[in-house]
Write a protein that holds these residues in place. Structure first.
Motif, PDB file in Angstrom:
ATOM      1  N   PRO A   1       6.235  -7.132   3.315  1.00  0.00           N
ATOM      2  CA  PRO A   1       7.072  -8.244   3.000  1.00  0.00           C
ATOM      3  C   PRO A   1       8.427  -8.287   3.620  1.00  0.00           C
ATOM      4  CG  PRO A   1       6.386  -7.424   1.150  1.00  0.00           C
ATOM      5  CD  PRO A   1       5.752  -6.386   2.048  1.00  0.00           C
TER       6      PRO A   1
ATOM      7  N   ARG B   1       1.471  -2.521   2.864  1.00  0.00           N
ATOM      8  CA  ARG B   1       1.568  -3.651   2.374  1.00  0.00           C
ATOM      9  C   ARG B   1       3.015  -4.002   0.964  1.00  0.00           C
ATOM     10  NH1 ARG B   1      -2.389  -1.510  -0.146  1.00  0.00           N
ATOM     11  NH2 ARG B   1      -2.081  -1.526  -1.929  1.00  0.00           N
ATOM     12  N   ALA B   2       3.264  -3.419   0.455  1.00  0.00           N
ATOM     13  CA  ALA B   2       4.571  -3.418  -0.984  1.00  0.00           C
ATOM     14  C   ALA B   2       5.464  -3.363  -0.195  1.00  0.00           C
ATOM     15  CB  ALA B   2       3.636  -2.434  -1.798  1.00  0.00           C
ATOM     16  N   VAL B   3       5.790  -2.551   1.023  1.00  0.00           N
ATOM     17  CA  VAL B   3       7.228  -3.011   1.514  1.00  0.00           C
ATOM     18  C   VAL B   3       7.575  -3.580   2.992  1.00  0.00           C
ATOM     19  CG1 VAL B   3       8.915  -1.516   1.586  1.00  0.00           C
ATOM     20  CG2 VAL B   3       6.833  -0.841   0.336  1.00  0.00           C
TER      21      VAL B   3
ATOM     22  N   GLU C   1      11.380   2.455   2.244  1.00  0.00           N
ATOM     23  CA  GLU C   1      10.317   3.295   2.303  1.00  0.00           C
ATOM     24  C   GLU C   1      10.158   4.464   1.272  1.00  0.00           C
ATOM     25  OE1 GLU C   1       8.284   3.246   5.524  1.00  0.00           O
ATOM     26  OE2 GLU C   1       7.042   3.240   5.251  1.00  0.00           O
ATOM     27  N   GLU C   2      11.230   5.167   1.020  1.00  0.00           N
ATOM     28  CA  GLU C   2      10.779   6.550   0.797  1.00  0.00           C
ATOM     29  C   GLU C   2      11.205   6.631  -0.747  1.00  0.00           C
ATOM     30  OE1 GLU C   2      13.779   8.729   4.554  1.00  0.00           O
ATOM     31  OE2 GLU C   2      14.521   8.297   2.140  1.00  0.00           O
TER      32      GLU C   2
ATOM     33  N   ALA D   1       7.732   5.673  -1.748  1.00  0.00           N
ATOM     34  CA  ALA D   1       7.182   6.524  -1.000  1.00  0.00           C
ATOM     35  C   ALA D   1       7.394   7.855  -2.411  1.00  0.00           C
ATOM     36  CB  ALA D   1       7.076   7.647  -0.039  1.00  0.00           C
ATOM     37  N   THR D   2       8.450   8.141  -3.062  1.00  0.00           N
ATOM     38  CA  THR D   2       9.641   8.791  -4.573  1.00  0.00           C
ATOM     39  C   THR D   2       7.806   8.278  -5.694  1.00  0.00           C
ATOM     40  OG1 THR D   2      10.767   7.693  -4.743  1.00  0.00           O
ATOM     41  CG2 THR D   2      10.796   9.953  -3.722  1.00  0.00           C
ATOM     42  N   LEU D   3       7.330   6.660  -5.454  1.00  0.00           N
ATOM     43  CA  LEU D   3       7.114   6.429  -6.795  1.00  0.00           C
ATOM     44  C   LEU D   3       5.235   6.320  -6.554  1.00  0.00           C
ATOM     45  CD1 LEU D   3       8.352   2.951  -7.478  1.00  0.00           C
ATOM     46  CD2 LEU D   3       8.813   4.629  -8.699  1.00  0.00           C
ATOM     47  N   GLY D   4       4.498   7.100  -5.160  1.00  0.00           N
ATOM     48  CA  GLY D   4       3.968   6.818  -4.953  1.00  0.00           C
ATOM     49  C   GLY D   4       3.142   6.451  -4.403  1.00  0.00           C
ATOM     50  N   LEU D   5       3.331   6.033  -3.786  1.00  0.00           N
ATOM     51  CA  LEU D   5       3.017   4.299  -3.041  1.00  0.00           C
ATOM     52  C   LEU D   5       2.538   5.642  -1.437  1.00  0.00           C
ATOM     53  CD1 LEU D   5       4.991   2.474  -4.400  1.00  0.00           C
ATOM     54  CD2 LEU D   5       4.028   0.814  -2.848  1.00  0.00           C
ATOM     55  N   ASP D   6       1.649   5.330  -1.362  1.00  0.00           N
ATOM     56  CA  ASP D   6       0.779   6.113   0.407  1.00  0.00           C
ATOM     57  C   ASP D   6       0.808   5.129   1.074  1.00  0.00           C
ATOM     58  OD1 ASP D   6      -0.962   4.090   0.240  1.00  0.00           O
ATOM     59  OD2 ASP D   6      -2.564   5.825  -0.440  1.00  0.00           O
TER      60      ASP D   6
ATOM     61  N   ALA E   1      -0.418   1.945   1.268  1.00  0.00           N
ATOM     62  CA  ALA E   1       0.059   0.764  -0.305  1.00  0.00           C
ATOM     63  C   ALA E   1       1.407   0.314  -0.145  1.00  0.00           C
ATOM     64  CB  ALA E   1       0.244   1.015  -1.396  1.00  0.00           C
ATOM     65  N   ARG E   2       2.741   1.205   1.145  1.00  0.00           N
ATOM     66  CA  ARG E   2       3.238   1.040   1.055  1.00  0.00           C
ATOM     67  C   ARG E   2       3.557  -0.113   2.613  1.00  0.00           C
ATOM     68  NH1 ARG E   2       4.315   7.015   1.676  1.00  0.00           N
ATOM     69  NH2 ARG E   2       5.087   6.547   3.735  1.00  0.00           N
TER      70      ARG E   2
END
Lengths: 265, 251, 287
Positions: free
Chosen positions: A186, A181-183, A166-167, A170-175, A178-179
Motif C-alpha cells: 500500500p 502485504r499490509a505495509v 515497517e518496524e 514488525a513490533t505488532l507481530g507482522l512477519d 504480512a508486512r
C-alpha cells in the motif's frame, strides 16, 4: 491541501478556458500563416478527421489494407495496451521483489541501470531485425519499456518507505510476508499508479513511434504515409485522435484506482 | 514468590561501524525490569537510550550480551513487545479503527474476538467518533493516540515507548500522560518509556534509570503516589530527586 | 549507516557495483553463446546475432561509411577503405551532432519551461488553464509526431532540436508549476518580510526551494529528450547516431547496429549522469 467543491468547479472551468485559449491561439496562428499545407487551423483538422476517420480510398491504393481510424486505433492501442499489461505486471513484481531480495536486485540492476536512463527506442531496430515488422517486435518493445520504468519506480517506492513504519508493523507481530502485504504494497501504490499512467501514455507513443519504421497497420503507419504526402492536417488529426484515446484510457485508470488512493487526500 | 522478571538485560554491548569510526553507545549494560513496572529511561541525546529500546524490541541485534523477555530470549521483533515510535509510524492508508486493528487482524482470529478490544481502546484514548478518519485528518497528538491504542489493542506483555510524545505541546502531552497511566493501571503492562525530560519521567514512572556513557549511571525509585499533579514541582523530595537525576544527566 | 544485522526488519536491498559488472559480463557471455548457437543452426545466423569478435572488428570499422568527409581524410565513397581511424571520425562526427541536438533541445526546454512554470504558478486560474492543456499535450503520441517537425522545418538539425524542445518542455513546465504550488507558504513569507520583489523572490527563493523537487522531472525531461533525438534522427534527419542506426537497419548490418546502440546508450547515460551531478550540486543543502 484540501479541495472544496467550489474550488474544483473553478479548476474545471479554468481548465476549459485553457482549451478555449489553445483553440483560439491555434486559429490565430493558422490565420497568420495563412497556408493550410503548413499550419491548418483546428477546424481544418476537424474536417480532415470527419473526411478520413471512416477510411480513405486514396490510402488503399498505396497498399494500406485498412485505412479507417477505428481499425488502426484498435491495433495500435490494443498492442500497446497488451504490452503495458504484461510489462507493468512483470515490472511491479520485479521492482518490489528487488527492493526486498538482494539476489533479485543484483539480477535486475544491470538492466534497470541502463534502460532506466537510455531510451528503449534504441533497441527498436534490433527487434525489427529479429522479430520482423509484425506486431511481436513492437509488443516486445512496449512490454520491455513498461517493465523497466515500472520496475525502477516500484523499487524506489518500496525502498523509500520510512523504516519506522515497517518496524512498527514488525513490533505488532507482522512477519515479512504480512508486512509486504499490509505495509510495503500500500505504501508503494501511489508511486506505482503514477508510473503506470505514465507508462500507458508513453507506451502508446512508443508503439506509434515504432510503427513509423514500417509495419502494415497502425496509427504510426498512417502518420508516416500522410507525412510522406505532406498532409500536415491529417498528421495532426491522427496524432490528436491517438492522444485523446490515451487521455480516455488514463482517465479510466485513474478512476479505477481512485478508491485505493483516497487516504492520500 | 518474587514477581517474575519482565525484562532481563545482561552485558549488553552495541557497536556501530568498525575500525577507527566505530561507535559504542552501549557497553556491558545490565538491567532488570520487573513485570508490571513503569520504567523511565533518561539520558542525554545520542547516549544509547533509543539503541537500548531497539534492542529490547528485537529491531537491532546487540554486538554482545543477551536480552530475555518473560523468560524467553529476544531474537527479533514480536507481538509480545509492542513499540510506540517517536516518529509518525502508523500507516497512513488505514483508517483509525483499521490502524488499531492492524495487529489483532493479522493473527487471523475471528473478528468477534478482537473487535471489542479494538473498540474499547479506541474509546479509551478518546478517538470515539473518529474511527473512520484517515490519519492525515488527525492532529499529531491524535495520531499518537492511535499508536497507543493500536499497541494496547494488540495486547503485548511489554510496551516500549521511544520518546513518543517528544514532538507534542505541553497540554497535549499531559493529556496523553493521563491516558497512558489509566491504560497502564487498567492492564498492568510492563512499560519501558524513553525520554530526555526529567519532569516527564517523574510524572509517569515507578522507577527511573539514567543511561550515559554506555551504561546505567543512576537507578532511582520514584516514590510519589498517583495521580501526580503539577504540585510535584513544589515537593522537596521531588526536587531533590530531580536535582540528583539532572546531575547524572550532566546538567 | 548501521552495520549491525537488524533482527527481523532487514528486507532492504542496495545497488552493488559488482552486480553491475557481473551482470554485464554475464550478458556478454550469454550473447556469445547465443551467437554460436544461432550461427550453427541457421544459415543467416552470424548475420542476425553476430559473435562478439565480429562486433568488435567489422562492427566498428564498418562505421567508416558514416564519415561524411570534411575533416581531412578521404571518405569511403571517395575510395578509402574501412579503418578504425575513419570509424572514429564517423562516430565523432555523428556523435557530436546528436550530442549537440540533445543539449540544444534540452537546455532550450529547461530555459523556457522553468520561467514559464514559475509564471504559470503565480496565479491559480492560469495554473489550472495551462495545467489542463499541458496535461493533454503530454498525452499526444510524441514519438510518432517526429514527421510533423520534419514537415515544418525540413529534414534539418533545427527540426530535431525543436522536436526535442517540444517533447521536454511540457515535462519541465508541469513539474515547475506543480512544485511551486506545493511549496509551503512559510518559504516565501519570510523573504517577503525582508522586502524581496516578485522577480528576486522567484529567482532567489522559489527557484532554489523547488529545485530538489524538480530533480526527478529534469531527469525525466532528459530521458524524453533523448527519445526525441533518436526518433527524429531515425525518421528523416540525415545525420547523427540515430540516422546511422536507421541505415544499419535498412541494410541489416546488425554488428554495426549494436555498436551504434551502445554508443548512443553511452552518450545518453553520460548526459544523465552530468545532469544528476549538476542538480545534485545545486541541491546539496538538502542533504
Amino acid at each position: 491541501m484540501r479541495t472544496t467543491p467550489s474550488l474544483r468547479i473553478a479548476a474545471i472551468l479554468w481548465g476549459a478556458a485553457g482549451f478555449a485559449g489553445l483553440w483560439a491561439l491555434w486559429e490565430l496562428a493558422a490565420f497568420g500563416v495563412a497556408n493550410d499545407a503548413v499550419l491548418p487551423g483546428p477546424r481544418v483538422v476537424l474536417w480532415q478527421f470527419e473526411r478520413h476517420a471512416g477510411g480513405d480510398r486514396g490510402l488503399e491504393f498505396l497498399g494500406v489494407e485498412h485505412s479507417s481510424y477505428g481499425i488502426n486505433l484498435a491495433w495500435t492501442v490494443g498492442t500497446a495496451g497488451l504490452g503495458w499489461l504484461i510489462g507493468s505486471a512483470l515490472g511491479v513484481a520485479a521492482g518490489l521483489g528487488a527492493a526486498r531480495r538482494q539476489w533479485l536486485r543484483d539480477v535486475t540492476e544491470p538492466v534497470l541501470f541502463v534502460f532506466g536512463a537510455v531510451p528503449v527506442l534504441v533497441v527498436a531496430p534490433l527487434l525489427l531485425v529479429w522479430l520482423g515488422a509484425g506486431p511481436v517486435g513492437k509488443l516486445t518493445l512496449v512490454t520491455f519499456y513498461c517493465f523497466v520504468v515500472v520496475a525502477v519506480v516500484a523499487q524506489s517506492a518500496a525502498l523509500n518507505l520510512p523504516p519506522a513504519v515497517e518496524e512498527y508493523a514488525a513490533t505488532l507481530g507482522l512477519d515479512a510476508a504480512a508486512r509486504f502485504r499490509a505495509v510495503v504494497l500500500p505504501a508503494a501504490l501511489p508511486a506505482i499508479v503514477a508510473v503506470l499512467r505514465l507508462a500507458l501514455a508513453t507506451g502508446i507513443s512508443l508503439q506509434a513511434g515504432a510503427e513509423l519504421l514500417g509495419p502494415r497497420v497502425g496509427m504510426g503507419r498512417l502518420i508516416s504515409l500522410r507525412a510522406q504526402q505532406g498532409n500536415v492536417g491529417e498528421v495532426l488529426s491522427l496524432s490528436i485522435t491517438l492522444g485523446l484515446v490515451a487521455v480516455l484510457l488514463d482517465t479510466a485508470v485513474r478512476a479505477a484506482v481512485a478508491p485505493a488512493l483516497r487516504w492520500q487526500g | 514468590m518474587s514477581r517474575p522478571t519482565g525484562l532481563e538485560v545482561r552485558s549488553l554491548t552495541v557497536t556501530y561501524g568498525s575500525g577507527p569510526k566505530a561507535v559504542t553507545p552501549l557497553h556491558d549494560l545490565d538491567l532488570d525490569v520487573p513485570r508490571g513496572q513503569f520504567l523511565c529511561v533518561l539520558g542525554p541525546s545520542g547516549q544509547g537510550k533509543s539503541t537500548l529500546l531497539r534492542c529490547l524490541a528485537g529491531l537491532l541485534a546487540p554486538t554482545a550480551g543477551t536480552i530475555t523477555a518473560l523468560g524467553e530470549p529476544v531474537t527479533g521483533p514480536s507481538a509480545t513487545r509492542g513499540m510506540v515510535f517517536q516518529q509518525d509510524a502508523i500507516p497512513g492508508w488505514l483508517r483509525v479503527a483499521d490502524n488499531v486493528a492492524l495487529g489483532p487482524r493479522n493473527r487471523r482470529l475471528p473478528e468477534s474476538q478482537w473487535r471489542p478490544r479494538v473498540d474499547h481502546f479506541v474509546e479509551a484514548v478518546g478517538l470515539r467518533g473518529r474511527e473512520r478518519a484517515w490519519p492525515r485528518e488527525l492532529s499529531g497528538g491524535m495520531r499518537k493516540r492511535v499508536a497507543v491504542a493500536a499497541v494496547f489493542a494488540n495486547d503485548p506483555d511489554i510496551l516500549l515507548m521511544d520518546e513518543p510524545f517528544a514532538s507534542l505541546d505541553h497540554l497535549t502531552r499531559q493529556g496523553l500522560h493521563r491516558t497512558l497511566l489509566t491504560l497502564w493501571q487498567e492492564t498492568g503492562k510492563t512499560i519501558v518509556f524513553v525520554t530526555h525530560d526529567v519532569d516527564e519521567a517523574l510524572a509517569l514512572a515507578d522507577r527511573v534509570v539514567v543511561i550515559a556513557g554506555g551504561g546505567v549511571r543512576a537507578d532511582a525509585v520514584v516514590p510519589f503516589p498517583r495521580p501526580r499533579t503539577d504540585d510535584l514541582r513544589m515537593d522537596a523530595t521531588a526536587n531533590a530527586l530531580r536535582t540528583n537525576l539532572l546531575h547524572h544527566l550532566g546538567v | 549507516m548501521i552495520t549491525n544485522k537488524v533482527w527481523g526488519v532487514r528486507l532492504r536491498t542496495r545497488a552493488r557495483g559488482r552486480a553491475l559488472v557481473a551482470g554485464s559480463l554475464a550478458g556478454l557471455v550469454l550473447w556469445q553463446v547465443l551467437a554460436v548457437i544461432v550461427g550453427a543452426v541457421t544459415t543467416q545466423g552470424a548475420h542476425v546475432v553476430p559473435p562478439l569478435p565480429t562486433i568488435f572488428t567489422s562492427g566498428i570499422t564498418g562505421l567508416s561509411h558514416f564519415y561524411k568527409g570534411g575533416l581531412g581524410p578521404a571518405t569511403t565513397i571517395e575510395g578509402a577503405p574501412d579503418s578504425p581511424g575513419l570509424a572514429a571520425l564517423a562516430v565523432g562526427q555523428n556523435g557530436l551532432v546528436t550530442w549537440g541536438r540533445f543539449w540544444a533541445g534540452y537546455l532550450l526546454a529547461v530555459g523556457l519551461g522553468l520561467p514559464a512554470g514559475l509564471l504559470v504558478a503565480g496565479a491559480r486560474p492560469v495554473r489550472h488553464a495551462v495545467g489542463g492543456v499541458a496535461g493533454l499535450l503530454r498525452m499526444l503520441p510524441l514519438l510518432a509526431m517526429a514527421p510533423l517537425f520534419t514537415l515544418w522545418f525540413g529534414a534539418t538539425g533545427r527540426a530535431g532540436v525543436l522536436f526535442v524542445t517540444f517533447g521536454a518542455f511540457w515535462v519541465v513546465l508541469l513539474a515547475t508549476s506543480n512544485a511551486v504550488a506545493n511549496l509551503p507558504a512559510h518559504v516565501t513569507d519570510y523573504p517577503r518580510t525582508l522586502g524581496l520583489g516578485p522577480v528576486r523572490l522567484r529567482t532567489r527563493v522559489v527557484l532554489p526551494a523547488i529545485l530538489p523537487q524538480l530533480r526527478g522531472a529534469l531527469m525525466l525531461a532528459a530521458g524524453t529528450a533523448w527519445a526525441c533525438v533518436l526518433a527524429s534522427e531515425l525518421y528523416g534527419i540525415q545525420s547523427g547516431l540515430g540516422w546511422a542506426l536507421n541505415q544499419t537497419l535498412v541494410y541489416s548490418l546488425v554488428d554495426q547496429m549494436i555498436v551504434l546502440a551502445l554508443l548512443f546508450a553511452g552518450l545518453s547515460l553520460a548526459s544523465l549522469r552530468l545532469i544528476d551531478a549538476v542538480t545534485g550540486h545545486l541541491t546539496r543543502w538538502t542533504e
